[in-house]
Design a protein around this motif. Structure first.
Motif, PDB file in Angstrom:
ATOM      1  N   THR A 124     -49.167 -39.481  55.239  1.00 24.46           N
ATOM      2  CA  THR A 124     -48.013 -38.783  55.029  1.00 24.46           C
ATOM      3  C   THR A 124     -47.424 -37.766  55.834  1.00 24.46           C
ATOM      4  O   THR A 124     -46.700 -38.094  56.152  1.00 24.46           O
ATOM      5  N   PRO A 125     -48.400 -36.310  56.101  1.00 23.11           N
ATOM      6  CA  PRO A 125     -48.427 -35.467  56.655  1.00 23.11           C
ATOM      7  C   PRO A 125     -47.757 -36.146  58.277  1.00 23.11           C
ATOM      8  O   PRO A 125     -46.806 -35.434  58.744  1.00 23.11           O
ATOM      9  N   LEU A 126     -48.247 -36.957  58.760  1.00 22.56           N
ATOM     10  CA  LEU A 126     -47.933 -37.727  60.165  1.00 22.56           C
ATOM     11  C   LEU A 126     -47.163 -38.156  59.997  1.00 22.56           C
ATOM     12  O   LEU A 126     -45.972 -38.220  60.673  1.00 22.56           O
ATOM     13  N   THR A 127     -46.731 -38.646  59.074  1.00 18.94           N
ATOM     14  CA  THR A 127     -45.318 -39.799  59.058  1.00 18.94           C
ATOM     15  C   THR A 127     -43.809 -38.488  59.398  1.00 18.94           C
ATOM     16  O   THR A 127     -43.487 -38.782  59.901  1.00 18.94           O
ATOM     17  N   ALA A 128     -44.495 -37.396  58.064  1.00 14.95           N
ATOM     18  CA  ALA A 128     -42.927 -36.402  58.454  1.00 14.95           C
ATOM     19  C   ALA A 128     -43.423 -35.635  59.510  1.00 14.95           C
ATOM     20  O   ALA A 128     -42.164 -35.554  60.109  1.00 14.95           O
ATOM     21  N   LEU A 129     -44.182 -35.473  59.938  1.00 14.37           N
ATOM     22  CA  LEU A 129     -44.295 -35.024  61.503  1.00 14.37           C
ATOM     23  C   LEU A 129     -43.397 -36.040  62.317  1.00 14.37           C
ATOM     24  O   LEU A 129     -42.447 -35.505  63.743  1.00 14.37           O
ATOM     25  N   LEU A 130     -43.665 -37.291  62.559  1.00 15.83           N
ATOM     26  CA  LEU A 130     -42.696 -38.249  63.444  1.00 15.83           C
ATOM     27  C   LEU A 130     -41.826 -37.909  63.726  1.00 15.83           C
ATOM     28  O   LEU A 130     -40.651 -38.837  63.995  1.00 15.83           O
ATOM     29  N   ARG A 131     -41.179 -38.112  62.026  1.00 13.22           N
ATOM     30  CA  ARG A 131     -39.901 -38.062  61.852  1.00 13.22           C
ATOM     31  C   ARG A 131     -39.030 -36.953  62.261  1.00 13.22           C
ATOM     32  O   ARG A 131     -37.825 -37.545  62.543  1.00 13.22           O
ATOM     33  N   GLU A 132     -39.968 -36.139  62.507  1.00 11.32           N
ATOM     34  CA  GLU A 132     -38.845 -34.539  62.454  1.00 11.32           C
ATOM     35  C   GLU A 132     -38.796 -34.604  64.144  1.00 11.32           C
ATOM     36  O   GLU A 132     -37.692 -34.655  64.899  1.00 11.32           O
ATOM     37  N   CYS A 133     -40.162 -35.486  64.571  1.00 14.11           N
ATOM     38  CA  CYS A 133     -39.793 -35.626  66.343  1.00 14.11           C
ATOM     39  C   CYS A 133     -38.851 -36.213  66.659  1.00 14.11           C
ATOM     40  O   CYS A 133     -38.716 -35.848  67.905  1.00 14.11           O
ATOM     41  N   CYS A 134     -39.026 -37.221  65.976  1.00 17.60           N
ATOM     42  CA  CYS A 134     -37.911 -38.591  66.184  1.00 17.60           C
ATOM     43  C   CYS A 134     -35.445 -37.694  66.110  1.00 17.60           C
ATOM     44  O   CYS A 134     -34.795 -37.749  67.427  1.00 17.60           O
ATOM     45  N   VAL A 135     -36.278 -36.803  65.592  1.00 15.97           N
ATOM     46  CA  VAL A 135     -34.632 -36.307  64.816  1.00 15.97           C
ATOM     47  C   VAL A 135     -34.991 -35.395  66.160  1.00 15.97           C
ATOM     48  O   VAL A 135     -33.607 -35.020  66.593  1.00 15.97           O
ATOM     49  N   GLU A 136     -34.985 -34.367  66.224  1.00 17.16           N
ATOM     50  CA  GLU A 136     -35.425 -33.749  67.509  1.00 17.16           C
ATOM     51  C   GLU A 136     -35.624 -34.279  68.988  1.00 17.16           C
ATOM     52  O   GLU A 136     -34.631 -33.750  69.774  1.00 17.16           O
ATOM     53  N   LEU A 137     -36.208 -35.322  68.916  1.00 17.93           N
ATOM     54  CA  LEU A 137     -36.163 -36.125  70.440  1.00 17.93           C
ATOM     55  C   LEU A 137     -34.398 -36.075  70.507  1.00 17.93           C
ATOM     56  O   LEU A 137     -34.038 -36.810  71.878  1.00 17.93           O
ATOM     57  N   ASN A 138     -34.355 -37.324  69.534  1.00 18.08           N
ATOM     58  CA  ASN A 138     -32.756 -37.472  69.362  1.00 18.08           C
ATOM     59  C   ASN A 138     -31.838 -36.484  69.921  1.00 18.08           C
ATOM     60  O   ASN A 138     -30.742 -37.271  70.661  1.00 18.08           O
ATOM     61  N   ALA A 139     -31.549 -35.495  68.875  1.00 12.81           N
ATOM     62  CA  ALA A 139     -30.801 -34.277  69.431  1.00 12.81           C
ATOM     63  C   ALA A 139     -30.626 -33.695  71.044  1.00 12.81           C
ATOM     64  O   ALA A 139     -30.290 -33.307  72.227  1.00 12.81           O
ATOM     65  N   TYR A 140     -32.030 -34.014  71.934  1.00 11.32           N
ATOM     66  CA  TYR A 140     -32.485 -33.092  73.446  1.00 11.32           C
ATOM     67  C   TYR A 140     -32.078 -34.066  73.845  1.00 11.32           C
ATOM     68  O   TYR A 140     -30.974 -34.039  75.219  1.00 11.32           O
ATOM     69  N   ARG A 141     -31.551 -35.687  73.947  1.00 11.23           N
ATOM     70  CA  ARG A 141     -31.468 -37.002  74.390  1.00 11.23           C
ATOM     71  C   ARG A 141     -29.806 -36.756  74.577  1.00 11.23           C
ATOM     72  O   ARG A 141     -28.923 -36.569  75.345  1.00 11.23           O
TER      73      ARG A 141
END
Length: 676
Positions: A124-141
């Motif tokens: 549960t927390p791992l999935t939430a962290l990965l979702r945040e990472c995905c959003v930030e990585l996309n924003a950085y791209r």
């Protein structure tokens, strides 16, 4: 499949035992045979309002759990539920060190610990962290496309750790795989893979995870939309000429092979060619030359190296795991857990040099390539332990007149795959890897402690190559293998690997792999009515040693080798003495081996050897073989009834039932012959 773990920066060297007044407690615990673990104190620090203290506690736990014996004490105190929420801590430093601790816990604890982590809802927390990472990585791209030279986001380091945890859990737990599919975590892996030009380590972590999650996962396939396949294609076609990118392309090739069913039909042939071309290029790299060159370069600075070696000696002397993981790790999850169990934590320690990092990546890439080829050549038919054992299913009791021999029936591969394997010289590349690196390369690895673990990795590559050779011999035509002359040369090569030393190799993994290769080779030679290559003395030495091996697969292999050789001898003249030796060997294995699968193979081999031929009939009579088998028949039947429910697979039970039927027919046939 190999694994990789990365941590982009090294944290300060915290003391894993906390305040110095705990040293006395540790020594007292050791004196009474207890395992000292400051689990309670560190888990309490995780609740501190001070982020530095929380980070310190996470870093300490990360180091401590690299020793498997302390893991139970942490699990008993709910370390997973304590660390899980910290994956979403306001402090990025705490997030990363918490992820590092969970990564090491999953890596060192093995399957059972991973399963327990999933049960304690770490996903549960791992999935939430990965979702945040995905959003930030996309924003950085998006930002980096508009603003050239933008700083690398800190989220990449956290994503690297989180992907590593995900990877371990999915390899160990079907529940984790279900969560991966349901939560759409493929997007995160693709986002990380997309960064391959700027952050190859992050991309490699994602590629490892993708290769693992895509294997036998039909539920994932609908998620592989064209944009995801396009990213995989970009990696496959990338041209960066370095070892890390070679590893990345190899992993991507493995993923593409796993999901090839969703590749458009118009692109299938090109995709297969691209995958096999990459595997060939990876295996073509000269391990001897590259590691020797890297080793010499790494140790060209004596002052630096002397300091490193002194530090390593202190670490080894004190058995002190005093550093956080930094750098790339690429052993398979189960191999890593086994290494830790045996005291080898090299894959969790930081790389001492860029050269060592490159050498490790090279070996990981080649091991992965060989494993992909092994899987590529596997059939959907019964597994390696069973397919050749399904000897005679002929309903006629007179089938013994034709022998119940193990008929060679290669698994089917598509014409495109077979063609690509030959065009890109896969058999040649694999054969080259069955040779262990020369003494000069081994010596430079032995000379420095930080390089010694590479020797075990090189041995593993040799074993994977032998297993790969076994499968290639099962799927390729004789001409595709080089014809009869090439088979005879291969036989000499394998004999040299086994018998070149004064003593037979004792390494269990090597014996299993080399006997598998010899078994397949003898099967192909027999199918072409070519002369057997092993001498009688070599045959007995190998099979007697293999019969004493604890590894069941090795024992199955040597019994099959005896059966194949005996079947060939039964067709020749003046072979009675050797046939009698083979018959007695197989009979003793059938009576004494602890594994029902090995017993079944031995009985099947006896039927093959003595089913037909004047020499075989004469020897069977001398051995009183029918009487011996007749007295053993009820014992075998009883063992199947007792052991056949829980200790063997359904396919193995089917094979054993088939052997039981053939044994009954064989006895009846031999008795009928005796009455004539």
């Amino acid at each position: 499949m190999g694994k990789k773990r990365t941590n982009k920066f090294a944290r300060p060297q915290f003391s894993p035992i906390g305040p110095q007044n705990n040293i006395k407690e540790e020594k007292e615990a050791e004196e009474v045979g207890e395992v000292y673990s400051p689990a309670g104190d560190l888990l309490e620090k995780l609740q501190s309002v001070n982020p530095d203290i929380r980070e310190f506690a996470c870093a300490s736990i990360s180091k401590l759990v690299q020793e498997k014996k302390v893991i139970p004490s942490f699990l008993q105190k709910d370390v997973v539920r304590c660390l899980g929420p910290l994956l979403l801590d306001p402090s990025v430093g705490v997030r990363e060190t918490a992820a590092g601790a969970l990564r090491n816990l999953s890596a060192c604890g093995g399957y059972d610990v991973c399963d327990e982590m999933v049960k304690q809802d770490v996903m549960t927390p791992l999935t939430a962290l990965l979702r945040e990472c995905c959003v930030e990585l996309n924003a950085y791209r998006v930002t980096s496309q508009k603003q050239k030279g933008a700083d690398k986001p800190y989220v990449e380091d956290i994503a690297n750790e989180a992907i590593s945890i995900l990877w371990n859990l999915c390899e160990s737990s079907s529940t984790a795989v279900s969560v991966f599919n349901k939560e759409g975590l493929l997007d995160v892996c693709i986002q990380c893979l997309r960064r391959f030009k700027d952050n190859v380590e992050l991309a490699i972590s994602a590629a490892y995870c993708l290769q693992t999650i895509s294997e036998d996962n039909a539920e994932l396939l609908p998620s592989l939309i064209p944009s995801a396949l396009q990213v995989l294609e970009m990696v496959l076609l990338s041209s960066e000429d370095n070892i890390e990118h070679s590893l990345l392309r190899t992993l991507a090739a493995g993923t593409v092979w796993n999901v090839k069913s969703v590749v458009p039909l118009s692109s299938q042939a090109d995709t297969i060619n691209a995958v096999i071309r990459i595997l060939s290029e990876t295996l073509e790299q000269n391990t001897n030359q590259i590691i020797l060159t890297l080793g010499q370069a790494a140790h060209a600075m004596p002052k630096v190296e002397a300091g490193i070696e002194m530090e390593e000696e202190m670490i080894n002397a004190d058995d002190d795991i005093s550093t956080l993981k930094d750098g790339m790790q690429k052993t398979a999850h189960q191999e890593k857990a086994e290494n830790v169990k045996n005291g080898d934590i090299s894959d969790l320690l930081p790389f001492r040099s860029e050269e060592l990092k490159h050498a490790t990546a090279l070996l990981a890439a080649q091991q992965t390539a060989l494993e992909i080829i092994v899987n590529m050549c596997c059939s959907e038919d019964p597994s390696d332990d069973e397919w050749e054992e399904i000897s005679s299913s002929d309903e006629s009791d007179n089938s013994m007149t034709e022998g119940a021999g193990m008929l060679f029936s290669p698994p089917c591969l598509s014409a495109e795959v077979l063609s690509a394997l030959v065009i890109y010289l896969i058999p040649k590349r694999v054969l080259e890897k069955t040779e262990f690196p020369d003494s000069v390369t081994v010596d430079i690895c032995m000379k420095y402690p930080s390089w010694q673990h590479l020797i075990a990795k090189m041995k593993r590559i040799q074993c994977r190559a032998l297993t790969c050779l076994h499968n290639l011999l099962s799927v390729l035509d004789i001409e595709e293998l080089g014809g009869p002359v090439a088979l005879q040369a291969l036989s000499q090569h394998l004999a040299k690997l086994v018998f070149s030393q004064s003593e037979l190799p004792k390494d269990s993994e090597f014996l299993e792999a080399v006997t598998s290769a010899i078994r397949s080779l003898l099967q192909r030679i027999a199918s072409q009515n070519l002369p057997q290559s092993l001498t009688a003395q070599q045959l007995m030495i190998l099979c007697e040693a293999g019969a004493q091996c604890e590894n069941t697969s090795t024992r199955v292999n040597v019994v099959a080798i005896m059966g194949i050789s005996g079947s060939a001898l039964a067709k020749e003249d003046n072979t009675a003495e050797m046939l009698k030796t083979i018959g007695n060997f197989l009979l003793q294995v059938a009576k004494k081996d602890s594994s029902l699968v090995v017993v079944g193979e031995a009985l099947d081999a006896l039927i093959d050897v003595f089913a037909d031929g004047k020499e075989a009939e004469k020897v069977a009579d001398q051995m009183k073989l029918v009487q011996a088998l007749k007295s053993f028949q009820p014992i075998f039947k009883s063992r199947i009834q007792k052991e056949g429910k829980g200790n063997i697979t359904p396919d193995q039970r089917l094979v054993l039932d088939n052997v039981k039927i053939n044994l009954k027919r064989f006895i009846a046939y031999q008795e009928a012959l005796a009455k004539k």
